[in-house]
Write a protein that holds these residues in place. Structure first.
Motif, PDB file in Angstrom:
ATOM      1  N   SER A 157      30.757 107.857  10.443  1.00  0.00           N
ATOM      2  CA  SER A 157      30.946 107.534  11.854  1.00  0.00           C
ATOM      3  C   SER A 157      30.790 106.029  12.013  1.00  0.00           C
ATOM      4  O   SER A 157      29.728 105.481  11.723  1.00  0.00           O
ATOM      5  N   LYS A 183      35.373 108.678  11.476  1.00  0.00           N
ATOM      6  CA  LYS A 183      35.224 108.849  12.933  1.00  0.00           C
ATOM      7  C   LYS A 183      35.043 107.478  13.547  1.00  0.00           C
ATOM      8  O   LYS A 183      34.244 106.681  13.060  1.00  0.00           O
ATOM      9  N   LYS A 185      34.221 105.295  17.061  1.00  0.00           N
ATOM     10  CA  LYS A 185      33.681 105.350  18.415  1.00  0.00           C
ATOM     11  C   LYS A 185      34.659 104.655  19.348  1.00  0.00           C
ATOM     12  O   LYS A 185      35.194 103.585  18.999  1.00  0.00           O
ATOM     13  N   ASP A 210      35.262 109.502  18.851  1.00  0.00           N
ATOM     14  CA  ASP A 210      34.105 109.986  19.615  1.00  0.00           C
ATOM     15  C   ASP A 210      33.890 109.065  20.805  1.00  0.00           C
ATOM     16  O   ASP A 210      33.595 107.884  20.638  1.00  0.00           O
ATOM     17  N   ASN A 212      31.672 109.636  23.353  1.00  0.00           N
ATOM     18  CA  ASN A 212      30.317 109.722  23.932  1.00  0.00           C
ATOM     19  C   ASN A 212      30.362 109.685  25.468  1.00  0.00           C
ATOM     20  O   ASN A 212      29.632 108.928  26.105  1.00  0.00           O
ATOM     21  N   ASP A 260      30.016 117.676  21.967  1.00  0.00           N
ATOM     22  CA  ASP A 260      28.755 117.236  21.352  1.00  0.00           C
ATOM     23  C   ASP A 260      27.682 117.296  22.448  1.00  0.00           C
ATOM     24  O   ASP A 260      27.016 118.338  22.621  1.00  0.00           O
ATOM     25  N   LYS A 284      24.469 119.712  16.279  1.00  0.00           N
ATOM     26  CA  LYS A 284      23.330 118.838  15.965  1.00  0.00           C
ATOM     27  C   LYS A 284      22.105 119.692  16.197  1.00  0.00           C
ATOM     28  O   LYS A 284      21.862 120.152  17.319  1.00  0.00           O
ATOM     29  N   GLY A 312      25.441 114.006  13.294  1.00  0.00           N
ATOM     30  CA  GLY A 312      24.312 113.230  12.785  1.00  0.00           C
ATOM     31  C   GLY A 312      23.682 112.417  13.893  1.00  0.00           C
ATOM     32  O   GLY A 312      24.314 112.129  14.911  1.00  0.00           O
ATOM     33  N   MET A 313      22.431 112.061  13.711  1.00  0.00           N
ATOM     34  CA  MET A 313      21.699 111.207  14.651  1.00  0.00           C
ATOM     35  C   MET A 313      21.027 110.075  13.883  1.00  0.00           C
ATOM     36  O   MET A 313      19.908 109.690  14.197  1.00  0.00           O
ATOM     37  N   LEU A 314      21.720 109.537  12.862  1.00  0.00           N
ATOM     38  CA  LEU A 314      21.192 108.439  12.052  1.00  0.00           C
ATOM     39  C   LEU A 314      19.830 108.802  11.472  1.00  0.00           C
ATOM     40  O   LEU A 314      18.895 107.999  11.464  1.00  0.00           O
ATOM     41  N   TYR A 344      22.940 103.864   6.125  1.00  0.00           N
ATOM     42  CA  TYR A 344      21.997 103.748   7.237  1.00  0.00           C
ATOM     43  C   TYR A 344      20.839 102.777   6.956  1.00  0.00           C
ATOM     44  O   TYR A 344      20.511 101.935   7.769  1.00  0.00           O
TER      45      TYR A 344
END
Ligand code: OSB
Ligand code: MG
Length: 394
Positions: A157, A183, A185, A210, A212, A260, A284, A312-314, A344
């Motif tokens: 992402s 992906k 943003k 994405d 958001n 999401d 998630k 994922g959330m890092l 990351y």
């Protein structure tokens, strides 16, 4: 697949060390940590340069299970923050579970079922209990979940970049590393142009966007234009709590919508499926309140013909390992946002580091009992902000 798959597995297992089928929770510890990201991560709701989280350790007779609460330091992605999660965990979720016997994760969740909302706080504790139980039984978490693979397909992402040239450079860099699904943003003013530029360069790439929650139904024409880009899906284009307007948008575009932000429970998933608000769901585990709800949503989607993939959330290595085990379940048929550790963090609080298998854009599931990872106390000490122990004496 039997509805009570999880209970089905555990009822036939005994706890290796004791010959019991339950463990007793002796102590729970919370660790608030914050690690610098290798590069700033910009989305339509903000930029992150550090990734804070709460790590949850649940102890029983020399064993420890680890969970990760993915709430951030600000309520940009969801209303939960590190501080709200710390409060809810320490005042409501942890106390009724201390000194209690646990045979299944549902024994723990039943003691705080009455608490409304706060899925990330709940998931952090519940997932630590899954890890503890799997370690006690000497089986991998994926086995406990009914998973079927020893590696899962993943993508990357990419945050919003300052310029188009930098965006193209990032995409190229990740493709060179072996990622086969990208992906991007997007937000108003950064959508059609960067996506079309990447599509021109890579006509066959698995490419998705994405938003958001950055757009509204007034942007219908833009989304219809995007149909020409042959995207794998568009993730959460509309309001973060919306399901109904997404159904209106999905009816007028060809590209599959993936939800999401607006799916917080099996109930939300059922509503979305029933009104055709999406064709895909991003799973998630933090957003849906823990692994039990994730399994329930997975099974519901499998029945309805809705593929899921692991968001994922890092996460640190703890959350990433849990995501990998979860993604071995059969209806995870699209690549997940589970990238290699070096995408990351420079050094992480858990071992082993996750590496991409470049030949097939996969990551191998860690072997060994539970999530299979080991926490590194010296690294944890370096990045820790706050620590609290909960036991019978406290
Ligand atoms: O919307 O999927 C998202 C990270 C933080 C908050 C929300 C999102 C993301 C990502 C990153 O896209 C996924 C990852 O962990 O690689
Ligand atoms: Mg998303």
């Amino acid at each position: 697949m039997p509805k009570n798959l999880v209970t089905f597995h555990l009822s036939r297992l005994t706890y290796r060390k004791k010959g019991n089928s339950f463990v007793k929770i002796e102590r729970i510890e919370l660790h608030h940590i914050s690690q610098p990201l290798v590069a700033p991560f910009r989305t339509s709701f903000g930029t992150q340069v550090e990734r804070p989280c709460i790590l949850i350790a649940v102890y029983s007779e020399g064993l420890v299970g680890w969970g990760e609460c993915v709430a951030s330091d600000n309520p940009g992605y969801s209303y939960e923050t590190i501080n709200t999660a710390w409060h809810v965990l320490s005042d409501f979720l942890i106390p009724p579970n201390l000194e209690q016997e646990v045979a299944t994760p549902q024994d723990v969740t039943a003691r705080y079922d009455w608490v409304r909302g706060h899925p990330m706080a709940k998931a952090g504790l519940e997932n630590a209990v899954w890890d503890l139980l799997a370690r006690a039984h000497g089986i991998p978490l994926s086995t406990m979940l009914g998973g079927q693979h020893d590696r899962v397909e993943v993508g990357v992402s990419i945050g919003i970049q300052p310029t188009l040239a930098e965006q193209l450079e990032r995409v190229e860099q990740f493709i060179e590393q072996g990622y086969r699904r990208i992906k991007m943003k997007i937000e108003p003013g950064w959508a059609m142009e960067p996506l079309a530029a990447v599509r021109d360069l890579y006509p066959n790439l698995k490419l998705m966007a994405d938003a958001n929650s950055a757009f509204t139904l007034d942007d219908m024409a833009l989304f219809q234009e995007m149909d020409a880009l042959n995207l794998l899906m568009i993730e959460q284009p509309l309001h973060y709590d919306d399901i109904a307007d997404h159904a209106k948008l999905q009816a007028q575009i060809k590209t599959p919508i993936c939800l999401d932000e607006s799916i917080h429970s099996p109930l939300h998933a059922r509503w979305a499926i029933e009104i055709k608000a999406c064709r895909i769901i991003n799973m998630k585990v933090g957003r849906v309140g823990g692994l039990s709800n994730a399994v329930a949503i997975h099974n519901m989607c499998a029945k309805a013909g809705i593929p899921v993939w692991c968001g994922g959330m890092l996460e640190t290595g703890i959350g990433r390992a849990i995501n990998l085990h979860l993604a071995t379940m059969p209806n995870f048929t699209l690549p997940g946002d589970i990238s290699a550790t070096d995408r990351y963090y420079i050094e992480d609080i858990a071992a082993p580091d996750f590496k991409l298998n470049p030949e097939d854009s996969t990551i191998t599931i860690p072997s060994g009992p539970g999530s299979g990872i080991k926490v590194l106390p010296e690294r944890m000490a370096k990045v820790r902000v706050r620590h609290q122990v909960f036991d019978a004496a406290s």
